[in-house]
Design an enzyme around this catalytic site. Structure first.
Site, mmCIF file in Angstrom:
data_model
loop_
_atom_site.group_PDB
_atom_site.id
_atom_site.type_symbol
_atom_site.label_atom_id
_atom_site.label_comp_id
_atom_site.label_asym_id
_atom_site.label_seq_id
_atom_site.Cartn_x
_atom_site.Cartn_y
_atom_site.Cartn_z
ATOM 1 N N LYS A 1 -0.079 5.036 -5.970
ATOM 2 C CA LYS A 1 -1.243 4.410 -6.473
ATOM 3 C C LYS A 1 -1.878 5.098 -7.528
ATOM 4 O O LYS A 1 -1.588 5.201 -8.636
ATOM 5 C CB LYS A 1 -2.032 4.030 -5.210
ATOM 6 C CG LYS A 1 -1.495 3.290 -4.142
ATOM 7 C CD LYS A 1 -2.495 2.889 -3.070
ATOM 8 C CE LYS A 1 -2.005 2.425 -1.703
ATOM 9 N NZ LYS A 1 -1.517 1.020 -1.986
ATOM 10 N N ASP A 55 -6.488 8.511 6.299
ATOM 11 C CA ASP A 55 -5.715 8.041 5.308
ATOM 12 C C ASP A 55 -6.201 7.914 3.963
ATOM 13 O O ASP A 55 -7.228 7.315 3.984
ATOM 14 C CB ASP A 55 -5.305 6.573 5.752
ATOM 15 C CG ASP A 55 -4.138 5.956 4.896
ATOM 16 O OD1 ASP A 55 -4.295 6.131 3.747
ATOM 17 O OD2 ASP A 55 -3.538 5.048 5.515
ATOM 18 N N PHE A 79 -5.310 -0.851 7.110
ATOM 19 C CA PHE A 79 -4.267 -1.412 6.636
ATOM 20 C C PHE A 79 -3.159 -1.313 7.917
ATOM 21 O O PHE A 79 -2.938 -0.462 8.553
ATOM 22 C CB PHE A 79 -3.684 -0.263 5.628
ATOM 23 C CG PHE A 79 -2.270 -0.649 4.847
ATOM 24 C CD1 PHE A 79 -2.425 -1.662 3.562
ATOM 25 C CD2 PHE A 79 -1.040 -0.478 5.084
ATOM 26 C CE1 PHE A 79 -1.285 -2.202 3.271
ATOM 27 C CE2 PHE A 79 -0.037 -0.964 4.627
ATOM 28 C CZ PHE A 79 0.003 -1.905 3.490
ATOM 29 N N ARG A 83 -8.059 -8.857 -5.829
ATOM 30 C CA ARG A 83 -8.331 -7.216 -6.012
ATOM 31 C C ARG A 83 -8.300 -6.637 -7.682
ATOM 32 O O ARG A 83 -7.307 -6.961 -8.030
ATOM 33 C CB ARG A 83 -7.387 -6.543 -4.939
ATOM 34 C CG ARG A 83 -7.802 -6.471 -3.582
ATOM 35 C CD ARG A 83 -7.099 -5.499 -2.527
ATOM 36 N NE ARG A 83 -5.661 -4.984 -3.323
ATOM 37 C CZ ARG A 83 -4.956 -4.129 -2.810
ATOM 38 N NH1 ARG A 83 -5.245 -3.140 -1.890
ATOM 39 N NH2 ARG A 83 -3.761 -3.736 -3.598
#
Ligand SMILES: Cc1ncc(COP(=O)(O)O)c(C=O)c1O
Length: 395
Positions: free
Chosen positions: A222, A196, A127, A370
């Site tokens: 998330k 991460d 990312f 996604r």
């Protein structure tokens, strides 16, 4: 009802996590497959936030730092997240964004590794924020940054490597990287492993303590459903805490924060990962949101997540015309996170049409659809509907 529809109904009936869904605010006609970007709202959170604002802030005011436990919230909430990522208490503090915690972790790892190690490796597919920050951290600490795809890391490690920053699950493809073996390889080279966990915490077991991870960071908006911009967290392994030298020492990471001393003396333990005044409103919304995990095992979540993604791939194969999409998500369970990424040339437009029909995923530039599967509130009938609607949109 179609054969897949009947299977979905049977799978939902046997699902031990199905009851969790009613704890979330999701309309019956919406299939929410974007919890890998922003988790859904747990129904009890607004009332709790209202109490924090009206009573704790409005009535108790300054007393709440003590009486409402505001001051100790970063470490208390860290301890609540700890079992979800396989960490014993006392190693996680909550606060700041993931980006800021990546900075603290990479600089601290480089400092712990020693001056003679002059390279930092970063996941080349990361990312973007992790890459930008790793580059700055490398420049600041006098190291060279070397982007490497995770599978190539073992071959690139050397006695020059100070630290390696990796993603547990790739944000685009949903690929799960092998945290135990990559961490072991990093350690065999004498370097430190920084992970991460944004796309794995709350979706699958991580095993930070078990696998000897040195430092880790992750977001909470998330799979942990903390809400938009909810604070991130930093894990500092017990064994490293005395040597953890934060590049952002603030008064909240001081051993004597109210001593107002001119010299800095780091607090003991993971507390030295704190910086300044915590964002209490977001933090306490997160604390309330974490209650949905009471009595839930992350192993059960993982089992359902794999069943959901398997079933989605099956529905896509049945409902979507041959060659219309290509899955970027590894078929093997041990390499799959909790999302399915489908490459499709007109993905931006397709996602808009899916959302219009109540199937909410997201689009990643240039051609990726996604779909995130959050086992606490996504069921098998949702998955069947998402696959069917995708087939119709693409048909
Ligand atoms: C893997 C990964 N790392 C870092 C971030 C950025 O986190 P933040 O915006 O909290 O700094 C994200 C955001 O989605 C992410 O997916």
């Amino acid at each position: 009802m179609s054969e897949l529809g009947e299977r979905a109904a049977a799978l939902d009936a046997a699902d031990e996590l199905a009851g969790s869904r009613k704890q979330f605010v999701i309309e019956d006609d919406v299939v929410y497959l974007d919890g890998n970007s922003l988790g859904a709202l747990p129904a009890h959170v607004p009332g709790r936030v209202e109490d924090v604002v009206r009573r704790q802030w409005g009535e108790l005011r300054i007393r709440s730092w003590e009486e409402s436990g505001w001051w100790t919230a970063p470490e208390r909430i860290g301890d609540r997240i700890a079992p979800l990522v396989g960490a014993a208490a006392g190693q996680i503090v909550v606060g700041d964004s993931t980006s800021v915690n990546v900075f603290k972790a990479v600089v601290a790892a480089a400092r712990m590794a020693g001056e003679d190690r002059d390279e930092i490796l970063v996941d080349a597919t990361t990312f973007p924020t992790d890459g930008y920050i790793a580059e700055s951290a490398a420049r600041m600490t006098g190291r060279t940054l070397r982007p490497v795809t995770p599978a190539d890391v073992p071959g690139v490690l050397s006695d020059r490597t100070a630290a390696v920053l990796l993603n547990h699950v790739d944000y685009r493809t949903g690929r799960l990287h092998d945290l135990p073996s990559l961490t072991a390889a990093v350690h065999a080279a004498g370097a430190l492993a920084v992970w991460d966990l944004c796309h794995s915490a709350g979706a699958l077991p991580v095993g930070l303590d078990e696998h000897g991870v040195d430092l880790a960071v992750g977001c909470t908006y998330k799979y942990l459903n903390g809400g938009p911009g909810s604070p991130a967290y930093l894990y500092v392994r017990h064994a490293h805490q005395d040597r953890f030298d934060s590049p952002l020492p603030g008064w909240n990471s001081h051993a004597d924060p109210f001593g107002m001393r001119a010299d800095f003396e780091p607090a003991p333990g993971a507390l030295r990962g704190r910086v300044g005044t915590p964002d209490i409103l977001s933090m306490l919304a997160l604390e309330a949101a974490l209650e949905v995990w009471d009595g839930v095992s992350i192993e059960a979540v993982r089992a359902k997540s794999l069943a959901l993604t398997d079933f989605f791939l099956e529905c896509v194969a049945a409902y979507v015309g041959e060659g219309r999409v290509e899955s970027l998500t590894p078929p093997a369970h041990e390499r799959r996170g909790s999302q399915v990424a489908l490459r499709c040339p007109d993905a931006g437009d397709v996602m808009k049409r899916l959302i219009e029909r109540g199937v909410v995923g997201d689009f990643r530039h240039p051609d990726v659809l996604r779909f995130g599967f959050t086992p606490l509130y996504v069921g098998f009938a949702d998955v069947e509907r998402a696959g069917r609607v995708l087939g119709e949109v693409l048909g």
